[in-house]
Design an enzyme around this catalytic site. Structure first.
Site, PDB file in Angstrom:
ATOM      1  N   ILE A 151      40.401  33.669  38.110  1.00  0.00           N
ATOM      2  CA  ILE A 151      39.002  33.614  37.661  1.00  0.00           C
ATOM      3  C   ILE A 151      38.265  34.942  37.857  1.00  0.00           C
ATOM      4  O   ILE A 151      37.087  35.043  37.552  1.00  0.00           O
ATOM      5  CB  ILE A 151      38.200  32.473  38.340  1.00  0.00           C
ATOM      6  CG1 ILE A 151      38.126  32.672  39.844  1.00  0.00           C
ATOM      7  CG2 ILE A 151      38.787  31.114  37.989  1.00  0.00           C
ATOM      8  CD1 ILE A 151      37.179  31.685  40.496  1.00  0.00           C
ATOM      9  N   GLU A 152      38.942  35.941  38.370  1.00  0.00           N
ATOM     10  CA  GLU A 152      38.282  37.257  38.490  1.00  0.00           C
ATOM     11  C   GLU A 152      38.793  38.192  37.379  1.00  0.00           C
ATOM     12  O   GLU A 152      38.263  38.190  36.281  1.00  0.00           O
ATOM     13  CB  GLU A 152      38.463  37.811  39.906  1.00  0.00           C
ATOM     14  CG  GLU A 152      37.782  36.892  40.935  1.00  0.00           C
ATOM     15  CD  GLU A 152      37.787  37.432  42.358  1.00  0.00           C
ATOM     16  OE1 GLU A 152      37.541  38.617  42.554  1.00  0.00           O
ATOM     17  OE2 GLU A 152      38.050  36.639  43.296  1.00  0.00           O
TER      18      GLU A 152
END
Lengths: 336, 336
Positions: free
Chosen positions: A124-125
């Site tokens: 998710i980064e």
């Protein structure tokens, strides 16, 4: 001299002599023995740090969440990675992160090098599948070869995960903001802080904030601290303080529950919103919540205003930085 | 002198004397009468251009898609705006965009000022609901007040949409990349381009590429051009060339179907992938497709290699830029 005497009096009151008499922020950061800081590594690290092509979509760089043009973070409650995804934590500032003993809110990285490796492959980064993929992509970008060879010699393959994270860490060690009003004050310029800021500083010592936030970066002497120390249903519910178990999310040990790295107070006036989850929008509220949850003290409006004035005195000078020129891509393929 | 003579011979061959003998890229760009370029506007414009807080999520700045650290765009086929959304077009480079007669691939903006207003409120780009919201947010960010007042005087409210877009355009007019190998060559340094590059240049003239790509920025003399000129089922299917109706998407006129702004060839080696939809990954393929679709000519591998070598001679010098220091936010609220 009157102000200095007040300071000494305040220090004497709490016995925290080393705290407020701490040296000013150093202008250079220590580097580990296996990664001495060199100009070539810093040049490469600055390129990598600002290159969004280190993410799956080609849109998120280290600087997206830890913005070097801003206060070293993104002003968002929770950072936003590839494809608009968000996590549960607020990006800590990269400025002066060289003076942290550990990195990440839960302190799970022991060094800047180790930290730099994390977000790149976090789904998710920055969303890369693996560092092998990152290295393969870097090798397709003409211009990185030379920069890696200059930084790490050219006897063997220099484009590696280890070297990329070393270069990023070397660059981050240059991100220091000296010469705040506080620094000038402790160096002897009694006029660098105004009366309200001095009152705020004394209050910080008197209350005991400095038992966790002392030293040049106001982030020690301890490394971790339990948050909250004094449970408070109202604040915990309002700001979801206890939802995140901190270090225990990594170690799964009950004894690590709600243990967080003590963050620096340097430049804190620029890094709203506050706390590990970015739930508190203003510094005034953050000061009030901390006093209650950590010290079980309720502050008057005047005390809060004085402390906030002092915290504004911790905003340093941001060094002038030249933008890196990133090498062009002949044909990198990005995910949508 | 031999090379110069070859150039003149090639020019004589096609009658396009003005084309390859065009002046080198100017080092300053003309500004409109109502927005003269000043240092204060450029300073403010650089801040706004790099500030992701001009987007709904606080994550997308002008520089996200038109990256000033890269070739002025994002190396992606289609740019990615807030929440991972993508449109159908590839971001044109901001470098030397001051020398475009119109802006956007479909030329719907008559000036850099007009262009700058668009993406901010485009729902799939920067996603702000309105410029009123942008202005309201800028007013909450301490530090912008002073920068706007310095740029536009302080007699009245200076934080306006009009002033913000003027400042951004003023900054963009400074983004010029002079002193490419080609520029040095036309200024008389016969060794600035190698033999292959000179062959490629002559081929470009001989083929007639310069009937659209001439002038210092290689983007004129005309403003719009039909693409494709010569229908080709294979290439059109492979690269979805004809899906986008260009100017007709705006005007809804059949006569504007597939009309696109002629893009600059400056720094084209850095701005893969190619065309309005970013469908062609390499410069080699782009050259081959253009020759076929625009000139109905099939090029040999050697001709393609020569032309690509010449196009690499159009990569200019990127001026050193200091990173802007963006003012901190006391409490901006972003959308997730």
């Amino acid at each position: 001299m009157f102000k200095i005497r007040m300071l000494v009096a305040a220090i004497a009151l709490t016995g925290s002599l080393s705290v407020m008499a701490a040296d000013a922020l150093p202008t250079t950061a220590p580097a580990p023995a296996d990664n001495p800081t060199t100009a070539e590594k810093v040049t490469l690290g600055k390129m990598l740090y600002h290159d969004p092509r280190l993410s799956s979509t080609g849109t998120v760089s280290c600087a997206s969440c830890h913005n070097t043009m801003l206060g070293g973070e993104d002003n968002r409650p929770n950072s936003m990675g590839v494809n608009g995804q968000t996590g549960g934590r607020s990006a800590p500032t990269v400025w002066n992160s060289a003076f942290n003993t550990v990195q990440f809110w839960d302190g799970r990285a022991a060094s800047l090098e180790e930290q730099a490796a994390g977000p790149v492959t976090n789904p998710i980064e920055m969303g890369m599948k693996s560092w092998d993929d990152v290295v393969a992509r870097l090798k397709t970008i003409r211009g990185y070869r030379k920069a890696f060879d200059l930084a790490f010699g050219s006897d063997s393959e220099t484009i590696t995960k280890d070297n990329a994270t070393k270069a990023i860490a070397a660059y981050e060690r240059t991100l220091i903001t000296p010469n705040s009003a506080y620094d000038k004050y402790v160096k002897g310029d009694a006029d660098a802080m105004n009366e309200q800021q001095v009152r705020g500083m004394n209050k910080v010592v008197e209350l005991g904030c400095t038992s966790c936030h002392s030293g040049p970066a106001f982030n020690g002497p301890g490394v971790f601290q339990k948050f909250p120390m004094h449970p408070n249903g109202y604040f915990e519910a309002q700001y979801h303080i206890s939802k995140d178990k901190g270090l225990a999310e990594v170690t799964k040990k009950d004894s690590d529950a709600h243990m967080f790295k003590v963050p620096t107070l340097r430049n804190i006036a620029l890094t709203a919103p506050y706390f590990h989850n970015g739930s508190v929008p203003t510094l005034e509220k953050a000061v009030r919540v901390m006093a209650k949850l950590q010290l079980d003290k309720e502050l008057s409006d005047e005390e809060v205003a004085d402390i906030v004035a002092f915290l504004n005195a911790l905003t340093g000078e941001f060094p002038k930085q030249e933008m890196p020129v990133l090498p062009g891509t002949p044909g990198v393929t990005f995910n949508n």
